[in-house]
Write a protein that holds these residues in place. Structure first.
Motif, PDB file in Angstrom:
ATOM      1  N   SER A  57      -1.540  11.936  -4.935  1.00 51.03           N
ATOM      2  CA  SER A  57      -0.818  11.076  -5.871  1.00 51.03           C
ATOM      3  C   SER A  57       0.107  11.800  -6.835  1.00 51.03           C
ATOM      4  N   GLY A  58       0.223  13.125  -6.725  1.00 55.90           N
ATOM      5  CA  GLY A  58       0.985  13.852  -7.726  1.00 55.90           C
ATOM      6  C   GLY A  58       2.277  14.492  -7.266  1.00 55.90           C
ATOM      7  N   ARG A  59       2.606  14.358  -5.990  1.00 57.78           N
ATOM      8  CA  ARG A  59       3.832  14.978  -5.506  1.00 57.78           C
ATOM      9  C   ARG A  59       5.013  14.037  -5.736  1.00 57.78           C
ATOM     10  N   LYS A  60       5.888  14.420  -6.636  1.00 61.55           N
ATOM     11  CA  LYS A  60       7.019  13.554  -6.994  1.00 61.55           C
ATOM     12  C   LYS A  60       7.938  13.288  -5.809  1.00 61.55           C
ATOM     13  N   GLN A  61       7.983  14.231  -4.873  1.00 60.51           N
ATOM     14  CA  GLN A  61       8.862  14.057  -3.705  1.00 60.51           C
ATOM     15  C   GLN A  61       8.409  12.905  -2.812  1.00 60.51           C
ATOM     16  N   LEU A  62       7.157  12.490  -2.934  1.00 62.49           N
ATOM     17  CA  LEU A  62       6.620  11.439  -2.065  1.00 62.49           C
ATOM     18  C   LEU A  62       6.572  10.072  -2.740  1.00 62.49           C
ATOM     19  N   VAL A  63       6.945  10.026  -4.025  1.00 66.02           N
ATOM     20  CA  VAL A  63       6.987   8.735  -4.716  1.00 66.02           C
ATOM     21  C   VAL A  63       8.078   7.875  -4.103  1.00 66.02           C
ATOM     22  N   GLY A  64       7.748   6.639  -3.806  1.00 62.43           N
ATOM     23  CA  GLY A  64       8.717   5.733  -3.196  1.00 62.43           C
ATOM     24  C   GLY A  64       8.728   5.766  -1.685  1.00 62.43           C
ATOM     25  N   SER A  65       7.929   6.660  -1.096  1.00 64.82           N
ATOM     26  CA  SER A  65       7.867   6.717   0.370  1.00 64.82           C
ATOM     27  C   SER A  65       6.411   6.723   0.812  1.00 64.82           C
ATOM     28  N   THR A  66       5.839   7.900   1.004  1.00 61.45           N
ATOM     29  CA  THR A  66       4.463   7.997   1.488  1.00 61.45           C
ATOM     30  C   THR A  66       3.474   7.328   0.546  1.00 61.45           C
ATOM     31  N   TYR A  67       3.666   7.470  -0.752  1.00 61.47           N
ATOM     32  CA  TYR A  67       2.714   6.931  -1.712  1.00 61.47           C
ATOM     33  C   TYR A  67       2.744   5.408  -1.793  1.00 61.47           C
ATOM     34  N   THR A  68       3.767   4.772  -1.262  1.00 65.00           N
ATOM     35  CA  THR A  68       3.843   3.305  -1.352  1.00 65.00           C
ATOM     36  C   THR A  68       3.040   2.610  -0.251  1.00 65.00           C
ATOM     37  N   GLU A  69       2.674   3.322   0.797  1.00 69.55           N
ATOM     38  CA  GLU A  69       1.969   2.692   1.915  1.00 69.55           C
ATOM     39  C   GLU A  69       0.618   2.105   1.521  1.00 69.55           C
ATOM     40  N   PRO A  70      -0.259   2.842   0.803  1.00 64.04           N
ATOM     41  CA  PRO A  70      -1.523   2.225   0.378  1.00 64.04           C
ATOM     42  C   PRO A  70      -1.306   1.015  -0.517  1.00 64.04           C
ATOM     43  N   HIS A  71      -0.337   1.115  -1.419  1.00 62.73           N
ATOM     44  CA  HIS A  71      -0.019  -0.006  -2.312  1.00 62.73           C
ATOM     45  C   HIS A  71       0.394  -1.232  -1.515  1.00 62.73           C
ATOM     46  N   ASN A  72       1.291  -1.054  -0.563  1.00 64.80           N
ATOM     47  CA  ASN A  72       1.789  -2.191   0.214  1.00 64.80           C
ATOM     48  C   ASN A  72       0.691  -2.808   1.078  1.00 64.80           C
ATOM     49  N   HIS A  73      -0.206  -1.982   1.588  1.00 62.38           N
ATOM     50  CA  HIS A  73      -1.288  -2.509   2.418  1.00 62.38           C
ATOM     51  C   HIS A  73      -2.242  -3.363   1.583  1.00 62.38           C
ATOM     52  N   VAL A  74      -2.621  -2.870   0.411  1.00 60.79           N
ATOM     53  CA  VAL A  74      -3.489  -3.644  -0.474  1.00 60.79           C
ATOM     54  C   VAL A  74      -2.817  -4.946  -0.886  1.00 60.79           C
ATOM     55  N   ALA A  75      -1.531  -4.856  -1.232  1.00 58.98           N
ATOM     56  CA  ALA A  75      -0.797  -6.059  -1.624  1.00 58.98           C
ATOM     57  C   ALA A  75      -0.747  -7.069  -0.486  1.00 58.98           C
ATOM     58  N   GLY A  76      -0.574  -6.582   0.737  1.00 58.18           N
ATOM     59  CA  GLY A  76      -0.533  -7.479   1.884  1.00 58.18           C
ATOM     60  C   GLY A  76      -1.850  -8.192   2.120  1.00 58.18           C
ATOM     61  N   VAL A  77      -2.961  -7.460   1.955  1.00 58.28           N
ATOM     62  CA  VAL A  77      -4.281  -8.071   2.111  1.00 58.28           C
ATOM     63  C   VAL A  77      -4.490  -9.165   1.071  1.00 58.28           C
ATOM     64  N   MET A  78      -4.111  -8.881  -0.167  1.00 61.90           N
ATOM     65  CA  MET A  78      -4.257  -9.879  -1.223  1.00 61.90           C
ATOM     66  C   MET A  78      -3.368 -11.083  -0.977  1.00 61.90           C
ATOM     67  N   TYR A  79      -2.153 -10.838  -0.525  1.00 62.43           N
ATOM     68  CA  TYR A  79      -1.217 -11.935  -0.269  1.00 62.43           C
ATOM     69  C   TYR A  79      -1.767 -12.882   0.789  1.00 62.43           C
ATOM     70  N   ARG A  80      -2.294 -12.339   1.866  1.00 62.75           N
ATOM     71  CA  ARG A  80      -2.824 -13.172   2.945  1.00 62.75           C
ATOM     72  C   ARG A  80      -4.036 -13.967   2.468  1.00 62.75           C
ATOM     73  N   SER A  81      -4.872 -13.364   1.649  1.00 64.98           N
ATOM     74  CA  SER A  81      -6.032 -14.072   1.116  1.00 64.98           C
ATOM     75  C   SER A  81      -5.609 -15.202   0.181  1.00 64.98           C
TER      76      SER A  81
END
Length: 226
Positions: A57-81
């Motif tokens: 979670s601390g590599r600034k180079q990955l903010v907005g790319s790799t680090y967004t995948e867990p966020h989007n997956h959790v958001a998708g699960v909540m949205y479907r529920s």
């Protein structure tokens, strides 16, 4: 989930457990414990010690790319529920991005929605907004997947970030608004407040009771008449 189903290979399971126990051979571990290196610096950032926490979670180079995948997956699960709860259609595949607006006669769900307002606010791009047409309430759901050492601060940060926007939504949409942060740490979701029951409980808070601004759970504001 994978502990119950037992559907991981031995190699994958050992990798997951090693990551959770923070014993992967990072440069920090090689330098401080194994003494096989002299430089603990991250191989990507160069100037920060390469620890497990930094990698996930601390590599600034990955903010907005790799680090967004867990966020989007959790958001998708909540949205479907939430779609199931309100009788709305949902994407057939769990990896398919939802539409911006999903609506029926009883409720409306906004996904990754930009709220256009004239007043300057800290943030106006929302993960999920649930608009209950019958109770005239709007629940702002913002999701974050931080490291385990700053969960409480992330909850407070999300509330403070969206509080001004919530007030503007109340004025423009003529309905009560609520900020509901969903915080899930990287290592486990066992303690996360992500169930629909939690959201329902937050919605049903007594209209005459206004939570303290210092609360890190949920915040309601504005007109308390309902």
């Amino acid at each position: 989930m994978w502990l119950n189903k037992g559907n991981l290979t031995a190699n994958t399971e050992s990798l997951v457990v090693a990551a959770q126990e923070q014993v992967l051979p990072t440069r920090q571990l090689q330098t401080k414990i194994y003494h096989t290196r002299n430089d603990p610096g991250c191989r990507l950032c160069k100037d920060t010690p390469e620890t497990i926490q930094h990698i996930i979670s601390g590599r600034k180079q990955l903010v907005g790319s790799t680090y967004t995948e867990p966020h989007n997956h959790v958001a998708g699960v909540m949205y479907r529920s939430l779609c199931d709860e309100h009788g709305l259609n949902k994407p057939q595949h769990e990896w398919k991005a939802p539409g911006k607006v999903n609506e029926n006669d009883h409720a409306k769900i906004l996904w990754d929605f930009y709220v256009q307002i004239d007043k300057h606010v800290l943030a106006n791009q929302l993960d999920i907004v649930v608009v209950d047409k019958e109770s005239k309430r709007a629940t702002i759901i913002d999701i974050t997947v931080p490291n385990d050492y700053n969960i409480a601060s992330k909850k407070r940060e999300k509330i403070e970030k969206y509080l001004p926007l919530g007030k503007e939504i109340e004025k423009r949409w003529d309905r009560r608004a609520m900020v509901f942060p969903v915080v899930i740490e990287w290592w486990s979701i066992t303690g996360a407040r992500v169930t629909l029951e939690n959201i329902a409980d937050a919605k049903e808070t007594d209209d005459r009771t206004k939570p303290s601004p210092n609360s890190i759970n949920d915040i309601t504001f504005g007109n308390t008449s309902g």
